[in-house]
Design a protein around this motif. Structure first.
Motif, PDB file in Angstrom:
ATOM      1  N   GLU A 168      43.173   4.195 -50.484  1.00  0.00           N
ATOM      2  CA  GLU A 168      42.261   5.316 -50.741  1.00  0.00           C
ATOM      3  C   GLU A 168      42.807   6.625 -50.175  1.00  0.00           C
ATOM      4  O   GLU A 168      42.371   7.705 -50.552  1.00  0.00           O
ATOM      5  N   ARG A 169      43.810   6.552 -49.302  1.00  0.00           N
ATOM      6  CA  ARG A 169      44.422   7.760 -48.734  1.00  0.00           C
ATOM      7  C   ARG A 169      45.736   8.138 -49.430  1.00  0.00           C
ATOM      8  O   ARG A 169      46.368   9.112 -49.046  1.00  0.00           O
ATOM      9  N   GLY A 174      47.732   6.342 -56.161  1.00  0.00           N
ATOM     10  CA  GLY A 174      46.562   5.502 -55.923  1.00  0.00           C
ATOM     11  C   GLY A 174      45.977   4.955 -57.212  1.00  0.00           C
ATOM     12  O   GLY A 174      45.596   3.786 -57.286  1.00  0.00           O
ATOM     13  N   LYS A 189      45.732   1.087 -58.345  1.00  0.00           N
ATOM     14  CA  LYS A 189      44.446   0.479 -58.700  1.00  0.00           C
ATOM     15  C   LYS A 189      44.534  -0.174 -60.077  1.00  0.00           C
ATOM     16  O   LYS A 189      43.988  -1.256 -60.290  1.00  0.00           O
ATOM     17  N   SER A 241      34.614  -2.388 -59.839  1.00  0.00           N
ATOM     18  CA  SER A 241      34.477  -1.292 -58.875  1.00  0.00           C
ATOM     19  C   SER A 241      33.051  -1.131 -58.363  1.00  0.00           C
ATOM     20  O   SER A 241      32.783  -0.274 -57.530  1.00  0.00           O
ATOM     21  N   ALA A 244      42.544  -2.035 -50.269  1.00  0.00           N
ATOM     22  CA  ALA A 244      41.828  -1.657 -49.049  1.00  0.00           C
ATOM     23  C   ALA A 244      42.674  -1.985 -47.821  1.00  0.00           C
ATOM     24  O   ALA A 244      42.757  -1.187 -46.889  1.00  0.00           O
TER      25      ALA A 244
END
Length: 112
Positions: free
Chosen positions: A63-64, A70, A74, A9, A58
């Motif tokens: 991210e939304r 989310g 991840k 990250s 991405a």
């Protein structure tokens, strides 16, 4: 020696870059494996950054996504990225060391 720094990250990017700089000054070839660096951040051009982690998230705009979804995505992407990382490191020549949060190292002798 060829060294792989692993920071998926890029939470510690400034530290990674300073460490890579010091290792390069000592004569080592350093590759940083992490996520793609956003345009508002810059990575040191002298350090080879391989955007190896979370690329699919991405592209999907994760991210939304709602928090729990989310984070789960991840986590799964991280597992996939680590699997791909193991394959990428295996493909590299012997003598590669991997430095990550857990400091897992392999020398050309195969000893840890």
């Amino acid at each position: 020696m060829r060294i792989a720094l692993i920071d998926p990250s890029l939470f510690t990017l400034p530290y990674d870059l300073k460490l890579a700089e010091g290792l390069q000054q000592a004569g080592h070839e350093v590759t940083l494996f992490g996520k793609a660096v956003p345009p508002e951040e810059t990575a040191d051009a002298a350090v080879s950054l391989r955007p190896h982690f979370y690329g699919e998230l991405a592209a999907l705009g994760a991210e939304r996504w709602p928090g729990g979804l989310g984070k789960a995505a991840k986590g799964l992407s991280h597992i996939r990225g680590m699997w791909r990382l193991a394959e990428a490191l295996e493909a590299r020549a012997a003598g590669t060391s991997s430095i990550s949060n857990g400091c897992r190292c392999r020398s050309s002798t195969g000893r840890f």
